[in-house]
Design a protein around this motif. Structure first.
Motif, PDB file in Angstrom:
ATOM      1  N   ARG A  65      13.210  -4.595   1.584  1.00 39.33           N
ATOM      2  CA  ARG A  65      14.153  -3.476   1.527  1.00 39.33           C
ATOM      3  C   ARG A  65      14.779  -3.348   0.139  1.00 39.33           C
ATOM      4  NH1 ARG A  65      17.905  -4.566   6.569  1.00 39.33           N
ATOM      5  NH2 ARG A  65      18.945  -2.737   5.705  1.00 39.33           N
ATOM      6  N   PRO A  91      13.421   0.536   3.545  1.00 34.41           N
ATOM      7  CA  PRO A  91      12.199  -0.137   3.109  1.00 34.41           C
ATOM      8  C   PRO A  91      11.718   0.385   1.755  1.00 34.41           C
ATOM      9  CG  PRO A  91      11.936   0.820   5.311  1.00 34.41           C
ATOM     10  CD  PRO A  91      13.254   1.275   4.793  1.00 34.41           C
ATOM     11  N   THR A 137       7.804  -6.237   4.817  1.00 33.74           N
ATOM     12  CA  THR A 137       8.653  -5.140   4.358  1.00 33.74           C
ATOM     13  C   THR A 137       9.773  -5.709   3.511  1.00 33.74           C
ATOM     14  OG1 THR A 137       8.191  -3.810   6.317  1.00 33.74           O
ATOM     15  CG2 THR A 137      10.177  -3.253   5.089  1.00 33.74           C
TER      16      THR A 137
END
Ligand code: ADP
Ligand code: MG
Length: 260
Positions: free
Chosen positions: A45, A20, A43
């Protein structure tokens, strides 16, 4: 059997992507009575390309501005690479430098040359020496295809060229993530492709990107994930393939039908 030129399957994406990088937890934001961001959890990444789409007024720009702390939030947390963004102060300036932003309007410094536009931030904020900043800037201008314009002023360039300079300027700060808020909306059609091509190659090189756009071709080609927003909420998240062929929510179906 998968063809070698097929887009990577979700499992391959999972291997390509890192941990993340941008994490929003329960983010809320009001403008007076208007609840513009509602319980946003998101989130992104490392290496991921997320395309954010949704109707006008759904909160996409506010989301981008909140991630960069150009807009304060009322509650929740936003962290970049494990560090929570403070509301203000010296740490904010440093963390903000990790986030490159490209807006719809190019926002170049009108009275500076193209080269100066790209060297200014790195010398002032990142502490690069003049000749280092210049070399880096020329490399970046080369990469976005406008190195031969380095001595000119923004007004002497086309919109597409200016937007590519804006991308080079953001990259010069060596951001961990790049935010694009409708970067091609103000451009004439013939210039949209040259900007999208630069963005596509950035994505291929592994840059983490959050892109607000109505360019569905770009979303299909470059996005790992599409986030559909409406009325301040994340309504749906899916791979581009899933989202465009089989949107789940009525709101997304309605939005997509109006694009055609
Ligand atoms: P989008 O980018 O999806 O079109 P925005 O994030 O710009 O949406 O705006 C979301 C909502 O917030 C809209 O209703 C807009 O009018 C409102 N809004 C945006 N900025 C402000 C502001 N500075 N003050 C008051 N309302 C705002
Ligand atoms: Mg907007």
């Amino acid at each position: 059997m998968a063809h070698p030129h097929d887009p990577p399957a979700a499992t391959e994406n999972a291997e390509r992507l890192g941990g993340p990088l941008v994490v929003l937890t329960d983010v809320n934001k009001h403008f007076g009575e208007l609840h513009v961001l509602k319980d946003i959890d998101m989130t992104v990444r490392r290496g991921e390309v997320v395309v954010v789409i949704g109707p006008s007024g759904s909160g996409k720009s506010t989301l981008c501005r909140a991630i960069n702390r150009l807009e304060p939030i009322d509650s929740g947390t936003i962290s970049i690479d494990g560090k929570e963004l403070p509301a203000e102060g010296k740490d904010l300036a440093r963390l903000r430098a990790d986030v490159g932003m490209v807006f719809q309007s190019f926002n170049l410094f009108a009275h500076k040359t193209i080269l100066e536009n790209v060297t200014l931030g790195p010398t002032k904020v990142r502490g690069l020496k003049g000749h280092e900043a210049k070399k880096q800037a020329m490399d970046l201008l080369e990469r976005v295809g406008v190195a031969n314009q380095a001595g000119k002023h923004p007004a002497q360039l086309s919109g597409g060229q200016q937007q590519r300079v804006a991308i080079a300027r953001a990259l010069a700060m060596r951001p961990k993530v790049m935010l694009f808020d409708e970067p091609t909306s103000a451009l004439d059609p013939e210039m949209i492709t040259e900007v999208l091509d630069v963005m596509t190659s950035l994505a291929r090189e592994g840059m983490t990107m959050i892109v607000v756009t109505h360019e569905m071709g770009f979303a299909r080609k470059a996005a790992d994930r599409v986030i559909f927003m409406d009325a301040g909420q994340i309504v749906e998240e899916a791979t581009p393939e899933e989202f465009f062929t089989n949107p789940r929510s009525e709101r997304a179906k309605d939005f997509l039908s109006k694009l055609l």
